[in-house]
Design a protein around this motif. Structure first.
Motif, short mmCIF file in Angstrom:
data_model
loop_
_atom_site.label_atom_id
_atom_site.label_comp_id
_atom_site.label_asym_id
_atom_site.label_seq_id
_atom_site.Cartn_x
_atom_site.Cartn_y
_atom_site.Cartn_z
N PRO A 47 0.89 -1.28 0.02
CA PRO A 47 -0.19 -0.22 -0.08
C PRO A 47 0.85 1.38 -0.06
CG PRO A 47 0.29 -0.86 2.13
CD PRO A 47 0.68 -1.89 1.34
N GLN A 48 0.27 2.42 -0.48
CA GLN A 48 1.01 3.77 -0.44
C GLN A 48 0.52 4.68 0.34
OE1 GLN A 48 0.31 4.73 -4.80
NE2 GLN A 48 1.66 3.36 -5.36
N ARG A 49 -0.60 4.21 1.41
CA ARG A 49 -1.05 5.30 2.30
C ARG A 49 -1.75 4.17 3.26
NH1 ARG A 49 -4.41 5.92 -2.31
NH2 ARG A 49 -6.68 5.25 -1.76
N GLY A 106 -7.57 -1.34 -2.77
CA GLY A 106 -6.73 -2.02 -1.45
C GLY A 106 -6.50 -1.31 -0.46
N HIS A 107 -7.19 0.10 -0.50
CA HIS A 107 -6.89 0.86 0.86
C HIS A 107 -8.07 1.08 1.62
CE1 HIS A 107 -3.39 1.95 -1.77
NE2 HIS A 107 -2.85 2.26 -0.64
N THR A 108 -9.33 0.37 1.18
CA THR A 108 -10.49 0.40 2.00
C THR A 108 -10.96 -0.98 2.11
OG1 THR A 108 -11.05 2.58 1.39
CG2 THR A 108 -12.75 1.25 2.32
N LEU A 109 -11.06 -1.66 3.15
CA LEU A 109 -11.29 -3.01 3.78
C LEU A 109 -12.62 -3.03 4.42
CD1 LEU A 109 -7.74 -4.36 4.46
CD2 LEU A 109 -9.12 -4.01 2.15
N ALA A 275 -12.98 -8.26 3.53
CA ALA A 275 -13.11 -8.37 2.14
C ALA A 275 -12.75 -6.93 1.71
CB ALA A 275 -14.46 -8.60 1.91
N ALA A 276 -12.69 -6.91 0.35
CA ALA A 276 -12.32 -5.54 -0.17
C ALA A 276 -13.22 -5.49 -1.52
CB ALA A 276 -10.83 -5.76 -1.02
N PRO A 277 -13.55 -4.06 -1.88
CA PRO A 277 -14.31 -3.73 -3.08
C PRO A 277 -13.91 -4.81 -4.24
CG PRO A 277 -13.42 -1.91 -2.10
CD PRO A 277 -12.74 -2.89 -1.41
N ALA A 278 -14.80 -5.23 -5.04
CA ALA A 278 -14.83 -5.84 -6.19
C ALA A 278 -13.91 -4.90 -7.05
CB ALA A 278 -16.06 -6.35 -6.70
N ARG A 279 -13.26 -5.74 -7.95
CA ARG A 279 -12.13 -5.16 -9.02
C ARG A 279 -11.15 -4.62 -8.41
NH1 ARG A 279 -17.31 -3.59 -9.42
NH2 ARG A 279 -16.88 -1.44 -8.72
N THR A 280 -10.84 -5.01 -6.93
CA THR A 280 -9.61 -4.76 -6.46
C THR A 280 -8.45 -5.53 -7.26
OG1 THR A 280 -10.58 -4.24 -4.42
CG2 THR A 280 -8.10 -4.71 -4.40
N VAL A 284 -3.24 -7.11 -5.65
CA VAL A 284 -3.29 -6.53 -4.15
C VAL A 284 -4.05 -7.42 -3.26
CG1 VAL A 284 -4.33 -4.74 -2.96
CG2 VAL A 284 -3.27 -4.03 -4.89
N LEU A 285 -5.05 -8.16 -3.78
CA LEU A 285 -5.71 -9.27 -3.06
C LEU A 285 -4.75 -10.35 -2.71
CD1 LEU A 285 -8.95 -9.54 -5.35
CD2 LEU A 285 -8.63 -8.44 -3.02
N ASP A 286 -3.82 -10.64 -3.62
CA ASP A 286 -2.87 -11.74 -3.01
C ASP A 286 -1.96 -11.45 -2.09
OD1 ASP A 286 -3.93 -13.31 -5.19
OD2 ASP A 286 -2.49 -12.94 -6.68
N ALA A 287 -1.65 -10.06 -2.11
CA ALA A 287 -0.83 -9.42 -1.06
C ALA A 287 -1.59 -9.49 0.25
CB ALA A 287 -0.22 -7.91 -1.59
N LEU A 288 -2.65 -9.14 0.21
CA LEU A 288 -3.54 -8.98 1.42
C LEU A 288 -3.77 -10.35 1.96
CD1 LEU A 288 -6.19 -6.60 0.39
CD2 LEU A 288 -5.19 -6.33 2.60
#
Length: 343
Positions: A47-49, A106-109, A275-280, A284-288
């Motif tokens: 992540p960047q922030r 990936g910055h909002t879960l 979970a994360a928003p779809a289309r993440t 990023v999903l793999d890293a999470l």
């Protein structure tokens, strides 16, 4: 054609050629930026922030407990702060919708209980989103039993006594929940259907309000995550009649399950997922997923969750999705049988 006209035509042709080349350049730049963005994600420059972990409940409940235990080790794994954003209301719809509508970077879960992932879609036909379509599951990280408790002065101290009183006074016994369609509401209706009784559900915002209402006699019963209620039971402020899980709760080991008391059809297990928003982006999903797995492997994290009455688990994205789908089918049948309709 005059000399002036020829010059004007020449200028126009030159301008068109420049615009064409400029347009090609813009397209190349956009393609380069897009490619660089994809490479950034692929290289793990995310992540960047700081990361916002939305909990669609007030502080103090089961989802909030799990989020706060997970936030620190997840922050350490990702190298960015992870902060909790409590957005309660409408049986998790408000907070869940906020995540669904967030930028899928990936910055909002979302950290929520099964209310968001299986109960709401099973009981509500008019949700403003579809969790299966609009959320990308990352992991189920904890499970917990719900407990059925009575206030200190509630006259029944066993499940048979409660059932007898409910049959003698149909619809007059009240139990506290976190709103229509919440896990405690569904669990209460499943208990009523299995026991052949009628109960009245009363919504409260959080565990604290529910405990106060029980102490004041506003409601007769309460249903909440066992870990959140255990301190009040152990302090003598509440008494427990049953737990809804398939097995006994580690925080209330002396309290029998509903199945042990002859009501296996009322078994209900609470769980908590990220979970994360779809289309993440997939990288990023793999890293999470990897970060959550490493965080949940930490013995201190597991001990912390157990101390809060939670069973730590790590259930990956595909199994997460299948469990939610299975529960949606099961809860729809049970809701129809109990006559629960929320639309």
């Amino acid at each position: 054609m005059t000399q002036l006209s020829s010059r004007i035509l020449g200028v126009l042709l030159h301008a068109l050629l420049v615009l064409r080349r400029w347009g090609q350049g813009v397209l190349l730049c956009l393609a380069a930026v897009s490619g660089a963005h994809a490479q950034t994600a692929a290289k793990g420059d995310w992540p960047q922030r700081p990361i916002r972990m939305v909990v669609p409940f007030t502080a103090g409940g089961g989802s909030d407990i799990v989020a706060r235990v997970l936030a620190r080790p997840l922050s350490q794994e990702l190298g960015q702060p992870v902060f909790i954003d409590n957005r309660p209301g409408a049986a998790t719809v408000i907070g869940t919708q906020y995540v669904v509508r967030s930028v899928p970077d990936g910055h909002t879960l979302l950290l929520s209980g099964s209310t968001s992932f299986s109960i709401n879609p099973a009981l509500r036909k008019k949700l403003p989103y579809d969790p299966a379509r609009d959320l990308a599951p990352i992991a189920i990280v904890a499970r917990s039993s719900l407990a059925l408790v009575g206030g200190k002065d509630t006259p029944w101290h066993s499940l048979p006594e409660l059932i007898a009183a409910a049959k003698a006074h149909p619809g007059r016994i009240r139990y506290g929940t976190f709103g229509p369609g919440s896990g405690p509401h569904l669990a209460g209706e499943m208990l009523a259907a299995a026991a052949g009784i009628r109960l009245q559900a009363v919504p409260y915002r959080n565990t604290g309000q529910l405990a106060v209402a029980l102490s004041a006699g506003e409601v007769d019963l309460g249903i909440e995550v066992a870990g959140a209620l255990a301190p009040l039971v152990n302090a003598g402020r509440l008494h427990a009649l049953a737990v809804f899980g398939a097995g006994r709760s580690g925080t209330l080991p002396g309290v029998r399950t509903l199945a042990e008391q002859g009501l296996p059809d009322a078994t209900f297990e609470a769980w908590f997922g990220l979970a994360a928003p779809a289309r993440t982006p997939a990288p990023v999903l793999d890293a999470l997923s990897r970060a959550v797995t490493r965080a949940m492997d930490d013995a201190a994290v597991q001990a912390n969750l157990r101390a809060q009455g939670m069973d730590p688990v790590t259930v990956g994205p595909e199994a997460f999705r299948k469990e939610a789908e299975s529960e949606i089918s099961r809860y729809r049948v049970q809701a129809d049988r109990a006559g629960i309709s929320l639309d």
